[in-house]
Design a protein around this motif. Structure first.
Motif, mmCIF file in Angstrom:
data_model
loop_
_atom_site.group_PDB
_atom_site.id
_atom_site.type_symbol
_atom_site.label_atom_id
_atom_site.label_comp_id
_atom_site.label_asym_id
_atom_site.label_seq_id
_atom_site.Cartn_x
_atom_site.Cartn_y
_atom_site.Cartn_z
ATOM 1 N N GLU A 292 1.302 -14.535 -54.281
ATOM 2 C CA GLU A 292 1.411 -15.962 -54.204
ATOM 3 C C GLU A 292 0.809 -15.778 -52.385
ATOM 4 O OE1 GLU A 292 1.382 -18.031 -56.117
ATOM 5 O OE2 GLU A 292 1.521 -16.484 -57.688
ATOM 6 N N ASN A 293 -0.358 -17.101 -52.448
ATOM 7 C CA ASN A 293 -1.089 -17.202 -51.537
ATOM 8 C C ASN A 293 0.535 -18.235 -50.306
ATOM 9 O OD1 ASN A 293 -2.815 -18.458 -48.973
ATOM 10 N ND2 ASN A 293 -3.844 -18.959 -49.845
ATOM 11 N N PRO B 189 -4.193 -8.198 -49.544
ATOM 12 C CA PRO B 189 -5.695 -8.050 -48.921
ATOM 13 C C PRO B 189 -6.867 -7.991 -49.810
ATOM 14 C CG PRO B 189 -4.749 -5.986 -47.541
ATOM 15 C CD PRO B 189 -3.534 -6.799 -48.721
ATOM 16 N N ASN B 190 -8.049 -8.379 -49.609
ATOM 17 C CA ASN B 190 -8.748 -8.355 -50.361
ATOM 18 C C ASN B 190 -8.846 -9.044 -51.660
ATOM 19 O OD1 ASN B 190 -11.064 -6.715 -48.613
ATOM 20 N ND2 ASN B 190 -10.373 -4.643 -49.848
ATOM 21 N N THR B 191 -8.188 -10.511 -51.445
ATOM 22 C CA THR B 191 -8.470 -11.744 -52.608
ATOM 23 C C THR B 191 -7.971 -12.664 -52.388
ATOM 24 O OG1 THR B 191 -5.456 -11.390 -52.247
ATOM 25 C CG2 THR B 191 -6.346 -9.680 -53.598
ATOM 26 N N ALA C 228 -10.868 -15.364 -45.229
ATOM 27 C CA ALA C 228 -10.557 -16.569 -45.127
ATOM 28 C C ALA C 228 -12.248 -17.718 -45.143
ATOM 29 C CB ALA C 228 -10.709 -15.806 -43.566
ATOM 30 N N VAL C 229 -11.809 -19.110 -44.695
ATOM 31 C CA VAL C 229 -13.295 -19.809 -44.602
ATOM 32 C C VAL C 229 -12.815 -20.523 -43.832
ATOM 33 C CG1 VAL C 229 -13.982 -21.843 -45.965
ATOM 34 C CG2 VAL C 229 -12.817 -19.894 -47.825
ATOM 35 N N TYR C 230 -14.074 -20.876 -43.340
ATOM 36 C CA TYR C 230 -14.325 -21.084 -41.600
ATOM 37 C C TYR C 230 -14.748 -22.832 -41.505
ATOM 38 C CZ TYR C 230 -13.062 -15.630 -40.323
ATOM 39 O OH TYR C 230 -12.054 -14.715 -40.295
ATOM 40 N N THR D 152 -15.036 -7.618 -42.855
ATOM 41 C CA THR D 152 -14.325 -7.354 -42.149
ATOM 42 C C THR D 152 -13.710 -9.023 -41.998
ATOM 43 O OG1 THR D 152 -16.322 -8.821 -40.487
ATOM 44 C CG2 THR D 152 -16.051 -6.008 -40.548
ATOM 45 N N ASN D 153 -13.455 -9.708 -43.125
ATOM 46 C CA ASN D 153 -13.046 -11.007 -43.467
ATOM 47 C C ASN D 153 -12.971 -12.045 -41.743
ATOM 48 O OD1 ASN D 153 -11.879 -12.822 -44.511
ATOM 49 N ND2 ASN D 153 -9.911 -12.225 -43.782
#
Length: 896
Positions: A347-348, A383-385, A390-392, A411-412
């Motif tokens: 879960e996030n 990772p990779n979910t 990330a959203v900048y 690389t996120n």
């Protein structure tokens, strides 16, 4: 046996009886068997049993001759329906046959009703004897599973009451005896004791249905077959086991207390509903064992959570060692263990965070599409979910849109780029505040903290570069009037050097001026007109004329700007119209005039149309919606060219006079009109210049000299027989493919025919040329485009005079211009060609031009005109034998 159940009298029964009769004749009879049965036989109740093997070993087919009885494989006889036997005996036959059908036997069965015993009337003083219970009855019996013996083990005894009076022999049949499993039970023939030979597995056979029989020495069965049910009692010899060897469950992390994880199931082969199959579940061990997160319901096997503290980031997988035990979980019960795997779903619940709180970057001014910084984040989620991607976002400092930040999918990382040029002179440093979140929304679990947005500060230093002059704005608009004369000054394009914030020292050059309207001042950039500005020019789009200007500094750095000259419309163009108009009489008697005004809408329609007074007798002009007009004939005019003067005014009265060339033609569409172009020479109100008049005078004088010479060389008048066809050309050679206006021939000695009938006169000449007759050998037909001028229109002949009307008004009836001849012949030729193409029976086939075809009479000249198949320089030998007056003309026709 199914056949025995059929109703008597049916077709099948008759066929069966017939088969039995045939087989009886072929088979050998066995010993007859007599059975005593009750007088009342009930349906589907056994009435006795016979030994079939004594008659035929292993019979495969067993049939009864009487459908009222049915025989089983073991010899048991049943009545198919209720029967009432009379005092007489009743018999039937049993037919036996082996599998190959090579041996058949017949067994006779005789049924006799038992005699009722006579009861004496009891005396009241005699003692009353009680009736004892019959011993031939089903006796409950059970066998213990996995019995240890000793074997054979006595199971039960059966006894018949008839054993007191007769010698009774006992036998059994059924599963465990003569069926699978064979030889598990047997019975002593004389005593009726039943024995079991070995131990039994209840999970394989839980009960046995065995039938017991009692018979006398002669085969008589005094008792019904006795059903004996041997039930095998269960022994707890099977431990329970889990249904699935490898069981994996999943549950979200941070789930609530009491969340169901899954259910385990176990199987026990012992008898259901007993203590042997009453299972209990228990968790023996949890790996890792602390803290305890799971529990299991002992009866249902449902696993649930005991705490809300499951955290995937601490431990993502748990293993449970579980036990399942029968006997209600008692210590003496059998059990089995298994391993259950529980994996936690992500879960996030962890927000991403920058590895640094501040960053620094540099970029040159005016650079675009360049990467200046990469920003790394940390996230504990999977990772990779979407929980960790990330959203900048740029929160502050990007009000002008100079920067853009994206996420590197591999690389996120956050990639910061410059997408709009930065100006060192405006700002030397920019501070950005950037935040980061996940693609997925943050979870709202009860045991998690509210999400926090992580931010970082980025300081971007702008480096100074001498970039040269700037053309700002890139497009500049100036206004000018339409029709501005040459030599006028206009304000030009101005650039600026950002280093000095002025335009001093810049030089200007014009690189885009499509129609060369302007010249530019190199020092100031101002414009000067070299042509009259015309808004209606093809280079002007939407009243705009574009000019490209380059501004350069002393070292050659430059910028380019666009100068747009916006022209205000001026009413300097009157309405224009196409002066060539064709009216097809067959379609309509009018033409639509659509003038065009090159000026703008404010100086254009509505138009006003005015017709000259000299043309009002023949034409009318009607205005339509202020944009068009209809030019209509007052009455049907002859096919010809007409000049119609009109005047068209725009909304402000600016006008121009136009002389329309109207062609009235016999056609349906203008493209079908074949009226020769040379006819335009005959136009009234044509004003000739002085040089044209002088040329005509000199031409007339030259023509008189030629005619005088012809009069001097005329031959002696000779009278010959001459036949003139209709519309003959009187030996005039006419060039039919001329593409320019021809000369008007008005000599009096060249005449057109004045009559419509053929003339054959042997005493007078047809035409004169200098007062002398013309010798001819054959009829001469005028050839125009390969077709003769003969015409049959409407069943009668028409001469040139009749078709002219009174339009031309020639002074002398014998004088005709070339255009008159063409006007006369053109519609008739068109009609002739149309008829030749439409006639299915080829009624006009004589009018077709055929190459080198015999035309009724030989000719020295052959075919003359464009229809000849000879080459241009061939077939001119006849010119050497012409009359003297034609030699001069022949010489002009020979190509030099």
């Amino acid at each position: 046996m199914a056949a025995a159940c059929a109703a008597p009298g049916s077709t099948f029964s008759k066929q069966l009886l017939f088969l039995l009769l045939v087989l009886v004749l072929l088979c050998n009879a066995c010993q007859k068997v007599s059975l005593q049965v009750p007088s009342h036989l009930k349906a589907e109740k056994p009435i006795g049993k016979v030994n079939l093997e004594e008659c035929l070993k292993s019979p495969s087919l067993i049939l009864s001759s009487d459908p009222a009885f049915r025989i089983l494989e073991d010899g048991t006889i049943y009545a198919t329906h209720d029967l009432l036997l009379s005092s007489e005996k009743r018999g039937f036959s049993i037919l036996l046959s082996d599998s190959q059908g090579q041996e058949q036997k017949k067994l006779e069965i005789v049924l006799s009703a038992r005699e009722k015993k006579a009861f004496r009337k009891r005396h009241t003083k005699e003692p009353v004897h009680k009736r004892s219970k019959r011993r031939w009855a089903p006796i409950p019996c059970s066998l213990m599973e996995n019995s240890l013996g000793p074997f054979p083990q006595h199971v039960q005894r059966i006894q018949s009451d008839f054993s007191q009076n007769y010698s009774i022999f006992y036998s059994i049949s059924g599963p465990g005896v003569d069926k699978e499993p064979f030889n598990l039970f047997y019975i002593e023939k004389d005593t009726g004791d039943i024995y079991c030979t070995r131990s039994i597995d209840r999970e394989e056979y839980d009960q046995f249905m065995v039938y017991g029989y009692a018979t006398t020495a002669d085969g008589y069965a005094p008792e019904y077959p006795l059903p004996l049910l041997f039930k095998v009692e269960d022994d707890n010899d099977n431990a329970p086991y889990f249904e699935t060897k490898l069981t994996v469950f999943s549950v979200p992390e941070n789930c609530r207390y009491g969340t169901s994880v899954g259910q385990v199931t176990a199987i026990d082969k012992d008898e259901p509903g007993t203590l042997h199959t009453r299972l209990k579940y228990k968790i023996l061990q949890q790996i890792p064992d602390h803290p305890k997160h799971f529990t299991v319901h002992p009866d249902t096997g449902v696993i649930t959570t005991t705490t809300p503290l499951l955290d995937r980031e601490k431990c993502d997988t748990y293993k449970l060692v579980m036990e399942v035990r029968d006997m209600g979980g008692q210590p003496f019960g059998l059990f089995t263990t298994g391993t259950i795997t529980i994996s936690l779903e992500d879960e996030n619940d962890n927000s991403p965070c920058f590895t640094q709180s501040s960053y620094f970057a540099e970029v040159d001014e005016n650079r675009i599409d360049v990467e200046i910084l990469r920003m790394m984040v940390q996230d504990q989620d999977l990772p990779n979910t979407p929980h960790s991607k990330a959203v900048y976002k740029i929160l502050q400092g990007n009000e002008n849109g100079n920067f853009k930040i994206t996420t590197d999918p591999n690389t996120n990382e956050g990639v910061l780029c410059v997408v709009k040029p930065l100006n060192y002179e405006v700002s030397r440093q920019v501070t950005l505040q950037i935040s980061v979140l996940n693609e997925a929304q943050f979870t709202n679990a009860a045991n998690t903290q509210p999400p926090t947005m992580c931010t970082a500060t980025v300081t971007v230093k702008i480096k100074d570069r001498d970039e040269g002059p700037e053309c700002l704005p890139p497009v500049k608009v100036i206004q000018s009037k339409d029709g501005l004369p040459a030599g006028q000054q206009l304000l030009g394009y101005k650039a600026m050097d950002p280093e000095t914030s002025s335009g001093e020292g810049l030089r200007y050059k014009m690189v885009g001026d499509e129609d060369n309207w302007f010249e530019i001042n190199e020092s100031t950039g101002d414009l000067r007109t070299v042509k009259v500005l015309d808004r209606e020019s093809k280079f002007v789009k939407n009243n705009q004329y574009n000019i490209s200007v380059v501004a350069m500094d002393s070292v050659g750095r430059s910028c380019t700007g666009t100068l747009v000259v916006l022209l205000e419309d001026f009413n300097d163009h009157p309405p224009q119209i196409d002066k060539d108009i064709t009216i097809c009489q067959q379609e309509k008697d009018y033409a639509v005039l659509e003038p065009v005004d090159l000026d703008g809408p404010d100086n254009g329609p509505p138009f006003q149309f005015l017709l000259d007074n000299s043309s009002s007798k023949l034409w009318t002009l009607e205005s339509q919606d202020g944009k068009r007009a209809i030019l209509r004939q007052r009455h049907n005019l002859n096919y010809n060219y007409y000049s119609v003067p009109i005047q068209i005014q725009d909304r402000h009265g600016f006008s121009a006079k136009h002389v329309l060339s109207v062609r009235v033609c016999d056609c349906t569409i203008p493209s079908e009109c074949r009226m020769a172009i040379e006819e335009r020479d005959v136009k009234p109100n044509v004003i000739l210049g002085k040089w044209a008049i002088l040329a005509m005078v000199l031409g007339s004088a030259l023509l008189l000299c030629i005619l005088f010479t012809c009069f001097c060389v005329t031959t002696t008048k000779r009278t010959v027989k001459k036949c003139f066809p209709d519309d003959v050309a009187q030996q005039n050679l006419i060039v039919s493919n001329t593409e320019g206006p021809g000369e008007e021939v008005t000599e009096a000695n060249i005449r057109l025919p004045t009559q419509t009938v053929n003339i054959c006169d042997t005493s007078t000449s047809v035409g004169t040329l200098g007062g002398q007759g013309i010798k001819t050998q054959q009829n001469f037909e005028m050839v125009k485009g390969g077709y003769t001028l003969e015409s049959n229109k409407g069943g009668g002949h028409h001469t040139l005079e009749s078709s002219k009307g009174g339009v031309l008004g020639a002074a002398d009836t014998g004088r005709y211009a070339y255009t008159d001849w063409q006007t006369f012949t053109q519609p008739r030729l068109g009609e002739k060609v149309y008829l030749c193409g439409q006639a299915e029976e080829h009624k006009h086939c004589d009018d077709y031009v055929r190459s080198y075809n015999y035309e009724g009479k030989g000719s020295m000249a052959g075919s003359v005109g464009c229809c000849s198949d000879r080459q241009e320089e061939e077939g001119l030998e006849f010119l050497d034998h012409l009359e003297p007056k034609f030699r001069t003309l022949a010489k002009t026709c020979v190509k030099k």
